[in-house]
Design a protein around this motif. Structure first.
Motif, mmCIF file in Angstrom:
data_model
loop_
_atom_site.group_PDB
_atom_site.id
_atom_site.type_symbol
_atom_site.label_atom_id
_atom_site.label_comp_id
_atom_site.label_asym_id
_atom_site.label_seq_id
_atom_site.Cartn_x
_atom_site.Cartn_y
_atom_site.Cartn_z
ATOM 1 N N HIS A 1 4.104 9.194 8.108
ATOM 2 C CA HIS A 1 4.984 10.139 8.595
ATOM 3 C C HIS A 1 5.193 11.211 7.580
ATOM 4 C CE1 HIS A 1 6.751 7.371 11.781
ATOM 5 N NE2 HIS A 1 5.881 8.216 12.386
ATOM 6 N N TRP B 1 4.221 -0.188 4.655
ATOM 7 C CA TRP B 1 4.756 0.083 5.948
ATOM 8 C C TRP B 1 3.903 -1.080 7.057
ATOM 9 C CZ3 TRP B 1 0.881 1.381 9.520
ATOM 10 C CH2 TRP B 1 1.212 1.388 11.021
ATOM 11 N N ARG C 1 5.513 -3.621 9.375
ATOM 12 C CA ARG C 1 5.600 -3.256 10.771
ATOM 13 C C ARG C 1 4.907 -4.618 11.511
ATOM 14 N NH1 ARG C 1 5.528 1.524 14.640
ATOM 15 N NH2 ARG C 1 4.936 0.424 16.696
ATOM 16 N N THR D 1 18.648 8.920 19.763
ATOM 17 C CA THR D 1 17.601 9.154 20.685
ATOM 18 C C THR D 1 18.241 8.784 22.031
ATOM 19 O OG1 THR D 1 16.607 7.353 20.065
ATOM 20 C CG2 THR D 1 15.617 9.358 19.339
ATOM 21 N N ARG E 1 2.423 13.644 10.698
ATOM 22 C CA ARG E 1 1.451 12.708 10.004
ATOM 23 C C ARG E 1 1.097 13.333 8.679
ATOM 24 N NH1 ARG E 1 3.073 9.800 13.524
ATOM 25 N NH2 ARG E 1 1.946 8.694 14.939
ATOM 26 N N PRO F 1 6.951 11.296 24.130
ATOM 27 C CA PRO F 1 8.353 11.341 23.369
ATOM 28 C C PRO F 1 8.399 10.061 22.580
ATOM 29 C CG PRO F 1 8.346 10.543 25.673
ATOM 30 C CD PRO F 1 6.973 11.194 25.292
ATOM 31 N N PHE F 2 7.566 9.012 22.510
ATOM 32 C CA PHE F 2 7.592 7.757 21.644
ATOM 33 C C PHE F 2 6.560 7.813 20.549
ATOM 34 C CE2 PHE F 2 9.843 6.285 25.494
ATOM 35 C CZ PHE F 2 11.103 6.015 24.964
ATOM 36 N N GLY F 3 5.691 8.992 20.658
ATOM 37 C CA GLY F 3 4.700 9.130 19.629
ATOM 38 C C GLY F 3 3.572 8.277 20.297
ATOM 39 N N ARG G 1 1.471 3.903 14.754
ATOM 40 C CA ARG G 1 2.669 4.279 14.311
ATOM 41 C C ARG G 1 3.855 4.925 15.291
ATOM 42 N NH1 ARG G 1 3.784 5.006 8.150
ATOM 43 N NH2 ARG G 1 6.191 4.571 8.502
ATOM 44 N N CYS H 1 6.774 4.615 18.213
ATOM 45 C CA CYS H 1 8.159 3.956 18.146
ATOM 46 C C CYS H 1 8.065 2.403 18.382
ATOM 47 C CB CYS H 1 9.077 4.482 19.291
ATOM 48 S SG CYS H 1 10.850 3.821 19.385
ATOM 49 N N ALA I 1 10.473 0.493 18.878
ATOM 50 C CA ALA I 1 11.623 0.051 19.820
ATOM 51 C C ALA I 1 11.644 0.794 21.307
ATOM 52 C CB ALA I 1 12.914 0.166 19.339
HETATM 53 C C1 HEM Z 1 14.685 6.771 23.942
HETATM 54 C C2 HEM Z 1 14.807 6.359 22.706
HETATM 55 C C3 HEM Z 1 13.908 6.582 21.738
HETATM 56 C C4 HEM Z 1 12.920 7.334 21.334
HETATM 57 C C5 HEM Z 1 12.829 8.609 22.147
HETATM 58 C C6 HEM Z 1 12.308 7.162 20.235
HETATM 59 C C7 HEM Z 1 11.218 8.213 19.431
HETATM 60 C C8 HEM Z 1 10.525 7.888 18.573
HETATM 61 C C9 HEM Z 1 9.750 8.535 17.825
HETATM 62 C C10 HEM Z 1 8.923 9.848 18.326
HETATM 63 C C11 HEM Z 1 9.041 7.857 17.030
HETATM 64 C C12 HEM Z 1 7.871 8.590 15.742
HETATM 65 C C13 HEM Z 1 6.559 7.858 16.389
HETATM 66 C C14 HEM Z 1 5.300 8.430 15.791
HETATM 67 O O1 HEM Z 1 5.331 9.027 14.840
HETATM 68 O O2 HEM Z 1 4.294 8.518 16.568
HETATM 69 C C15 HEM Z 1 9.934 6.798 16.559
HETATM 70 C C16 HEM Z 1 9.772 5.735 15.411
HETATM 71 C C17 HEM Z 1 10.703 4.794 15.182
HETATM 72 N N1 HEM Z 1 11.735 4.395 15.992
HETATM 73 FE FE1 HEM Z 1 12.212 5.208 17.862
HETATM 74 N N2 HEM Z 1 12.910 6.112 19.664
HETATM 75 C C18 HEM Z 1 13.765 5.674 20.320
HETATM 76 C C19 HEM Z 1 14.665 4.556 20.348
HETATM 77 C C20 HEM Z 1 14.629 3.860 19.132
HETATM 78 C C21 HEM Z 1 15.374 2.721 18.820
HETATM 79 C C22 HEM Z 1 16.532 2.079 20.020
HETATM 80 C C23 HEM Z 1 15.179 1.952 17.643
HETATM 81 C C24 HEM Z 1 15.824 0.899 16.987
HETATM 82 C C25 HEM Z 1 16.262 -0.185 17.539
HETATM 83 C C26 HEM Z 1 14.025 2.817 17.138
HETATM 84 C C27 HEM Z 1 13.288 2.526 16.087
HETATM 85 C C28 HEM Z 1 12.223 3.321 15.481
HETATM 86 C C29 HEM Z 1 11.506 2.787 14.500
HETATM 87 C C30 HEM Z 1 11.865 1.991 13.163
HETATM 88 C C31 HEM Z 1 10.418 3.582 14.260
HETATM 89 C C32 HEM Z 1 9.493 3.976 12.888
HETATM 90 C C33 HEM Z 1 8.423 3.281 13.322
HETATM 91 C C34 HEM Z 1 7.118 3.306 12.348
HETATM 92 O O3 HEM Z 1 7.019 4.093 11.558
HETATM 93 O O4 HEM Z 1 6.237 2.339 12.300
HETATM 94 N N3 HEM Z 1 13.698 3.917 18.061
HETATM 95 N N4 HEM Z 1 10.845 6.589 17.451
#
Ligand code: HEM
Length: 452
Positions: free
Chosen positions: A62, A85, A89, A259, A326, A387-389, A393, A395, A397
């Protein structure tokens, strides 16, 4: 791009404006500077797909701030790089499978009972409710309960310690705003001067909670259906070279707090302004719950397909993480172009702009869940909803985030009807100080209890 630092316009809107300007000129990508840092904005869905998936090995990180020595909370999965990472992961992925979500589902439902109590109290007093505040307290209770295994009671007690520290992680004021900008543009400066991005009080609070919980559970042999339990098992089964806390950190400082509550706030705003959508969603909830004898189960939630569309449409209109990044680690030749992305260049995907682009979403400011019917989805490039990527990489969760939002929607919609209260300032503005997309001010709703 100085307006976000000066708190005039949110960074999300700034990037959306840039997207519109360059996309209208028909560009696939554009270069720009943020302070002194050159970045490449990528607009074309097919190119984004290559960067996120096929050519992922060039863009594994990232590019965010990481300095575990002075700022232990920065050592979470989101900020980690390369092999470190990849290993973490891989270890954490089994914690978030649909099987594990099923196991944790009841803990989520238990948190929603308190949500119903809060609603009953508000409605007895016949007062307008601040939905932003209520859902923020709910999601913090969930994270506390599912990740840390503690009851933090922010719904019962709005000033709980857990909530206050949770909010602090996202506070971007004064010097914090400068640190956040530096963390993004020049992490090496913060590293060189050993400046932590997260305050010491916030860091200590979270690390203590984790340590105390792990110790208590291990010495009393307690198992609960939550992330903490899964992570303790992970810690004991696999020999992990790091200290125990390292595996648990990413639950708190990360995207988790804000989020989901942001998604819920915007969703309720849209449901209150689109009563037909609200009615249709409530009908589905009632119908499915009746089928399951009034009991909210994992299977019941999975059957609520209109709910899926409403949540997806909310995340399209209001992606809480409004741009993705990225960092390029090896020179990358862009297909069908003479551009080579140099090593170290930051790539930005302006998803807020893409998700409001009329080319993919006609009349983009309209809230229309039917955009997510199978037929309409098939007409668009899949990488126009991010929205979650995406890719390795994305999200971690994602399923958990969606479940949290859906459980709250069921709890709040099944017995109450909502309309917008005149105290809500319109048009809704985005908070220019917030790190993620967030409403400026409050969203006030009127509620009416429904009698069956
Ligand atoms: C509606 C809820 C959520 C949205 C919209 C969201 C969105 C995102 C996005 C956009 C990323 C980056 C993805 C990318 O770069 O491709 C991300 C990464 C991440 N999210 Fe979420 N997230 C949400 C909920 C959560 C929750 C509840 C947790 C923890 C319990 C969480 C933990 C993480 C972690 C640890 C990463 C890093 C993953 C990595 O780098 O391998 N997220 N999230």
């Amino acid at each position: 791009m100085t307006r976000p630092i000066l708190h005039k316009l949110s960074a999300g809107e700034e990037i959306r404006n840039i997207y519109e300007e360059y996309r209208n000129r028909g560009l696939r990508y554009a270069g720009m500077y943020i302070l002194t840092k050159p970045v490449l904005l990528v607009f074309e869905p097919e190119l984004i797909k290559n960067i996120f998936t096929r050519d992922f090995q060039y863009f594994t990180d990232h590019g965010s701030y990481l300095n575990e020595k002075v700022d232990p909370l920065s050592g979470q999965l989101f900020n980690m790089k390369g092999l470190k990472w990849k290993n973490l992961r891989a270890k954490l992925t089994p914690t978030f499978t649909s099987g594990k979500m099923k196991m944790m589902f009841q803990t989520l439902v238990d948190c929603s009972y308190e949500l119903i109590n809060v609603m009953d109290k508000v409605s007895r007093k016949n007062k307008a409710l601040d939905i932003k505040d209520i859902v923020a307290r709910f999601t913090i209770d969930i994270i506390g309960s599912c990740a840390f295994g503690i009851e933090c009671n922010s719904l019962k007690n709005p000033n709980s310690e857990f909530r206050n520290y949770g909010k602090k992680v996202f506070e971007v004021k004064g010097f914090q705003a400068i640190k956040t900008m530096l963390a993004f543009t020049s992490p090496q400066i913060l590293q060189f001067f050993n400046i932590p991005v997260n305050g010491e009080d916030v860091t200590n609070f979270f690390l203590n909670v984790v340590e105390e919980t792990v110790n208590y559970r291990e010495s009393n042999n307690i198992g609960r259906k939550d992330f903490m339990h899964l992570l303790i098992q992970l810690k004991n089964n696999i020999k992990i070279e790091e200290e125990q806390n390292d595996n648990l950190k990413q639950m708190n400082g990360g995207a988790g707090f804000e989020t989901s509550s942001t998604t819920l706030t915007f969703c309720f705003y849209e449901l209150a302004t689109n009563p037909d959508v609200q009615d249709k969603l409530r009908q589905e909830i009632t119908h499915v719950l009746d089928k399951y004898d009034g009991k909210l189960t994992y299977e019941a939630i999975m059957e609520m397909t209109y709910m899926d569309k409403c949540v997806y449409e909310t995340l399209r209109k209001y992606p809480p993480v409004f741009f993705l990044t990225r960092q390029c680690n090896t020179p990358y030749k862009v297909p069908e172009s003479d551009l080579t992305i140099e090593n170290g260049t930051m790539v930005i995907i302006p998803i807020f702009g893409i998700q409001r682009d009329p080319e993919y979403y006609p009349n983009p400011d309209k809230f229309d869940p039917e955009r997510f019917s199978p037929g309409n989805k098939a007409k668009r490039h899949a990488f126009t909803w991010l929205p979650f990527g995406e890719g390795p990489r994305e999200c971690i969760a994602l399923r958990f985030g969606l479940l949290q939002v859906k459980v709250a929607l069921v709890a709040l919609l099944k017995t109450y009807k909502y309309t917008l209260n005149s105290r809500t300032k319109l048009p809704l503005l985005f908070d220019p100080r917030a790190f993620a997309l967030a409403v400026e001010g409050n969203v006030w709703l009127n509620s009416e209890k429904l009698t069956k």
